[in-house]
Design a protein around this motif. Structure first.
Motif, short mmCIF file in Angstrom:
data_model
loop_
_atom_site.label_atom_id
_atom_site.label_comp_id
_atom_site.label_asym_id
_atom_site.label_seq_id
_atom_site.Cartn_x
_atom_site.Cartn_y
_atom_site.Cartn_z
N ILE A 103 48.42 62.44 34.36
CA ILE A 103 47.39 62.67 35.35
C ILE A 103 46.45 61.48 35.32
N ASN A 104 46.31 60.81 36.47
CA ASN A 104 45.51 59.60 36.52
C ASN A 104 44.04 59.89 36.32
N HIS A 105 43.35 58.98 35.63
CA HIS A 105 41.90 59.05 35.49
C HIS A 105 41.28 58.35 36.70
N GLY A 106 40.93 59.10 37.74
CA GLY A 106 40.36 58.52 38.95
C GLY A 106 41.18 58.85 40.17
N ALA A 107 40.55 58.76 41.33
CA ALA A 107 41.16 59.17 42.59
C ALA A 107 42.29 58.25 43.03
N ASN A 108 43.30 58.85 43.64
CA ASN A 108 44.34 58.10 44.35
C ASN A 108 44.53 58.66 45.75
N ILE A 114 48.14 52.88 47.99
CA ILE A 114 48.80 51.58 48.10
C ILE A 114 48.69 50.79 46.80
N TYR A 115 47.53 50.88 46.14
CA TYR A 115 47.27 50.08 44.95
C TYR A 115 47.67 50.76 43.65
N SER A 116 47.86 52.06 43.71
CA SER A 116 47.99 52.88 42.51
C SER A 116 49.29 52.67 41.74
N GLY A 117 49.17 52.37 40.45
CA GLY A 117 50.34 52.35 39.58
C GLY A 117 50.91 53.75 39.39
N THR A 118 50.02 54.74 39.33
CA THR A 118 50.46 56.13 39.20
C THR A 118 51.40 56.50 40.34
N MET A 119 50.97 56.23 41.57
CA MET A 119 51.77 56.60 42.72
C MET A 119 52.99 55.68 42.89
N GLU A 128 64.80 55.91 43.96
CA GLU A 128 66.01 56.15 43.16
C GLU A 128 66.58 57.55 43.37
N SER A 129 66.14 58.23 44.44
CA SER A 129 66.63 59.58 44.80
C SER A 129 66.25 60.64 43.77
N ILE A 130 65.03 60.50 43.22
CA ILE A 130 64.48 61.48 42.28
C ILE A 130 63.22 62.06 42.89
N PRO A 131 63.16 63.34 43.20
CA PRO A 131 61.92 63.94 43.71
C PRO A 131 60.78 63.67 42.73
N SER A 132 59.58 63.44 43.24
CA SER A 132 58.51 63.02 42.35
C SER A 132 57.15 63.48 42.83
N ILE A 133 56.20 63.50 41.88
CA ILE A 133 54.82 63.87 42.17
C ILE A 133 53.91 62.96 41.36
N GLY A 134 52.86 62.47 42.01
CA GLY A 134 51.80 61.76 41.30
C GLY A 134 50.55 62.62 41.27
N PHE A 135 49.95 62.77 40.10
CA PHE A 135 48.75 63.60 39.93
C PHE A 135 47.57 62.72 39.54
#
Length: 261
Positions: A103-108, A114-119, A128-135
């Motif tokens: 879970i990222n520390h700070g808003a995305n 666009i800038y987020s490493g988390t996302m 890579e055809s893997i369903p994913s979620i960024g929090f």
């Protein structure tokens, strides 16, 4: 009578951009660790703002770590995107059933995606055809309260595992930094048109040489009530489906009619 075949656990890859020792990733692991076989591959140091960067000019190192009780985990010298690539190719030797980042520390929210490493880690998984979620939690503090974030991360991961989704699905989830009791629920939103009005503060170092420090103020230009920014300002968890296909299809159709080559 033959025993019923036990259902195989889903494999869930966990990564982030704040580094493998960040409280956010520990809270994410805690939220989902009983929902499948959890494997962590995350950067060995903070990589915030790296976007979709990959390492091509130097070697990458991958080291086993014991930061999460009962969970296989590795730290990587590269970017969040590197972590996903290495996890699939060298750790799992297969594609996981789900990749979750944070879970990222700070808003995305809004343009931050666009800038987020988390996302970008989540987007790389979807490529890579893997369903994913960024929090992400709207609190940069190392002492941030992750109670609400853990609760809603678990709810959304359960939905992703329960319902069959497209293999290129990417969800951008942001959680307001308020007490869990004040969170009103989850809103499925669109990305707001909002961005930073940036400025570079000019200073001199002790040797008299100039340097620049990026600053800025976040400005929301979007007054819609269906955006991620609106949802978060009103104490909802925002969930925005995003995609890596950046084609503007409306403009594409217009140009095909207007421009003749």
């Amino acid at each position: 009578m033959a025993k019923a075949k036990q259902k195989e656990q889903p494999v869930i890859l966990v990564t982030n951009d704040d580094g493998v020792t960040a409280p956010g990733i520990r809270n994410l692991v805690e939220a989902v660790k009983d929902l499948g076989k959890i494997v962590v591959v995350a950067p060995d140091k903070p990589q915030s703002g790296m976007g979709h960067a990959i390492t091509i000019g130097q070697p990458l190192r991958l080291t086993s770590v014991q930061y999460f009780e009962g969970v296989e985990a590795y730290q990587c010298t590269g970017t969040p995107v590197d972590c996903v690539k290495l996890a699939v190719d060298k750790v799992l030797h297969r594609k996981p059933d789900l990749c979750i980042s944070g879970i990222n520390h700070g808003a995305n929210h809004s343009i931050n995606v666009i800038y987020s490493g988390t996302m970008s880690a989540a987007v790389e998984a979807a490529i890579e055809s893997i369903p994913s979620i960024g929090f992400s939690l709207l609190d940069h503090s190392i002492e941030a309260n992750f109670d609400g974030a853990r609760k809603y991360a678990r709810i959304i991961v359960q939905q992703m595992l329960k319902k069959k989704v497209d293999k290129h699905t990417v969800l951008n989830v942001n959680i307001p930094a308020v007490d869990e009791s004040l969170i009103k629920g989850i809103r499925i939103c669109r990305q707001a048109y909002a961005k930073y009005e940036e400025d570079f503060v000019e200073r001199n170092d002790p040797n008299g040489r100039k340097y620049y420090w990026l600053t800025g103020e976040f400005v929301n230009f979007d007054k819609g009530r269906d955006t991620d920014v609106w949802a978060l300002e009103n104490n909802y968890v925002s969930l925005v489906p995003v995609q890596f296909d950046l084609t503007n299809y409306v403009l594409k159709d217009k140009l095909q009619k207007m421009w003749k080559f």
